[in-house]
Design a protein around this motif. Structure first.
Motif, PDB file in Angstrom:
ATOM      1  N   LEU A  24       0.860  -1.187   0.000  1.00 12.32           N
ATOM      2  CA  LEU A  24       0.000   0.000   0.000  1.00 12.32           C
ATOM      3  C   LEU A  24       0.892   1.231   0.000  1.00 12.32           C
ATOM      4  O   LEU A  24       1.754   1.375   0.872  1.00 12.32           O
ATOM      5  N   GLU A  25       0.696   2.104  -0.980  1.00  5.68           N
ATOM      6  CA  GLU A  25       1.410   3.373  -1.027  1.00  5.68           C
ATOM      7  C   GLU A  25       0.407   4.507  -0.905  1.00  5.68           C
ATOM      8  O   GLU A  25      -0.535   4.605  -1.696  1.00  5.68           O
ATOM      9  N   VAL A  26       0.603   5.361   0.104  1.00  7.88           N
ATOM     10  CA  VAL A  26      -0.299   6.491   0.317  1.00  7.88           C
ATOM     11  C   VAL A  26       0.501   7.624   0.954  1.00  7.88           C
ATOM     12  O   VAL A  26       1.211   7.424   1.937  1.00  7.88           O
ATOM     13  N   ASN A  27       0.420   8.810   0.359  1.00  6.21           N
ATOM     14  CA  ASN A  27       1.201   9.956   0.836  1.00  6.21           C
ATOM     15  C   ASN A  27       2.678   9.562   0.941  1.00  6.21           C
ATOM     16  O   ASN A  27       3.244   9.043  -0.007  1.00  6.21           O
ATOM     17  N   ASN A  28       3.268   9.776   2.102  1.00  7.50           N
ATOM     18  CA  ASN A  28       4.686   9.444   2.297  1.00  7.50           C
ATOM     19  C   ASN A  28       4.875   8.134   3.051  1.00  7.50           C
ATOM     20  O   ASN A  28       5.888   7.929   3.724  1.00  7.50           O
ATOM     21  N   LEU A  29       3.898   7.257   2.936  1.00  4.78           N
ATOM     22  CA  LEU A  29       3.927   5.977   3.655  1.00  4.78           C
ATOM     23  C   LEU A  29       3.797   4.814   2.686  1.00  4.78           C
ATOM     24  O   LEU A  29       3.008   4.860   1.741  1.00  4.78           O
TER      25      LEU A  29
END
Length: 428
Positions: A372-377
């Motif tokens: 899962l890639e979301v924002n800076n995470l």
């Protein structure tokens, strides 16, 4: 003479008692050696358990075998068989004792996985939820109040993810909360794989709702009935979309910097289009350059053929992908290399492995790139495997400015998908 008779009678009585005690111990020992699934068969066998006390004893033995009191005492005390079949008793035990019938639980109690009973369990649990007052106006995605502060992107998940995998879901939410990531829930879904049936958001922010009619769900009544109605889901959640007649799952669309990667499984899913026509329409809809990569031809080897199970963008010129192996099929190696050369891509190999458990032929265990890639995470799935550290290190090196978290997602992965599959990330 009298003494001899008395001694004989006493000896006979002692022998009788000893034999009875021995047989009882032998029976008790045999019962203790039985597996849970064998005790369950004995439970529903009216010849072996024709009294309530015997049935209760078997249920107590099942608890002992499991090493925890999963079956509550009050349930055991009130238990009545009523000539029910094995799977019906199993479902009742799960429902009444809040035991989620995961694949592992099914295997312990039944000796095999039972997707149908699992679906019945979830349906019953959904019906048991308190009825919520429904607003006359459906919530609109852009108007939803996020759970946390506004950081640009929101992670949406099917409400069923929490229902079916509560502990795993809670671990994921804890990570999102730790990094102040917005999250919310999608209503009206029939399975947890929301990435596949939800719209694809283009770089400009437009939502493209492709036709969701994958071939891998056909021919299996249970799977066909689990296919979410995308128009109903969009309507219920107030999502304004552009509909397309192209049959394409969202998990097979990766977009970055005006480029989209899609596997060639899209060709076989759309036999009414020529390849050129299909690529042209996709390019227009997604406002992207279309990069086609090969998927395994056999659904037995790769059920869905989704791109997100093979590669992920780091940036428009760099991709992370499953480690290329010498023994790969020639058409896979040649097709991937052609895409790399044609679009001048840098390919970073990430370890992967195949889960060989025959109980879960569609297992996604071993695929690290379905993160899962979301924002800076970035939340990476790990599998308690020797390759975990190397895979995480490579992903961290590829994204030096992002926070990397890990999560064990095995119970979901055994069903055929991982983190990207069960999340739908929307830009605000």
């Amino acid at each position: 003479m009298v003494t001899e008779i008395v001694i004989g009678v006493v000896s006979s009585l002692i022998a009788t008692v000893l034999i009875a005690w021995y047989n009882k111990c032998k029976k008790s020992s045999a019962q203790k050696s039985l597996l849970v699934k064998e005790l369950m068969k004995k439970l529903v066998d009216v010849k072996a358990s024709n009294t309530r006390s015997e049935q209760q004893k078997i249920l107590l033995d099942i608890n002992k075998k499991l090493g925890k009191n999963l079956i509550r005492k009050d349930y055991i005390e009130k238990f009545v068989l009523n000539n029910r079949r094995l799977e019906d008793v199993f479902l009742d035990i799960c429902v009444q004792n809040d035991i989620e019938p995961t694949s592992d639980i099914c295997a312990k109690f039944l000796g095999y996985d039972s997707r149908s009973k699992r679906e019945e369990y979830y349906k019953i649990k959904e019906e048991q939820k308190p009825t919520e007052q429904v607003s006359a106006k459906p919530e609109v995605i852009s108007d939803l109040t996020p759970s946390l502060g506004n950081r640009g992107q929101t992670v949406y998940m099917s409400e069923l993810l929490m229902t079916r995998y509560p502990e795993t879901c809670k671990r994921l939410l804890a990570i999102l909360e730790k990094h102040h990531v917005n999250y919310s829930w999608i209503k009206g879904t029939k399975d947890i794989w929301c990435r596949d049936y939800m719209p694809v958001q283009t770089e400009s922010g437009t939502f493209i709702q492709f036709t969701y009619d994958p071939s891998y769900l056909k021919g299996n009544k249970e799977w066909e009935e689990s296919r979410s109605d995308v128009k109903e889901v969009c309507k219920l959640n107030g999502i304004d979309v552009t509909y397309s007649d192209i049959n394409l799952d969202g998990g097979n669309v990766l977009i970055c910097g005006k480029r989209a990667i899609i596997s060639d499984r899209v060709y076989s899913e759309n036999p009414n289009f020529t390849k050129d026509e299909l690529e042209r329409k996709l390019s227009e809809l997604l406002d992207c350059e279309i990069i086609i990569i090969p998927a395994l031809k056999s659904q037995d080897e790769d059920l869905t053929g989704h791109a997100d199970g093979m590669v992920r963008f780091v940036d428009r010129n760099t991709i992370l992908g499953n480690e290329r192996l010498p023994n790969e099929y020639k058409y896979m190696k040649d097709g991937l290399q052609k895409a790399i050369d044609t679009y001048n891509l840098t390919y970073i190999d990430v370890p992967f492995f195949e889960d060989k458990d025959p109980k879960f032929p569609s297992s996604a265990i071993g695929i690290y790139v379905n993160y899962l890639e979301v924002n800076n995470l970035i939340v990476v799935p790990v599998f308690k495997h020797e390759k975990d550290k190397k895979a995480v290190d490579i992903i961290q090196k590829a994204f030096p400015n992002k926070s990397i978290e890990t999560i064990n997602y095995d119970d979901v992965a055994k069903e055929g998908g991982l983190l990207n599959c069960t999340t739908w990330v929307v830009r605000r």
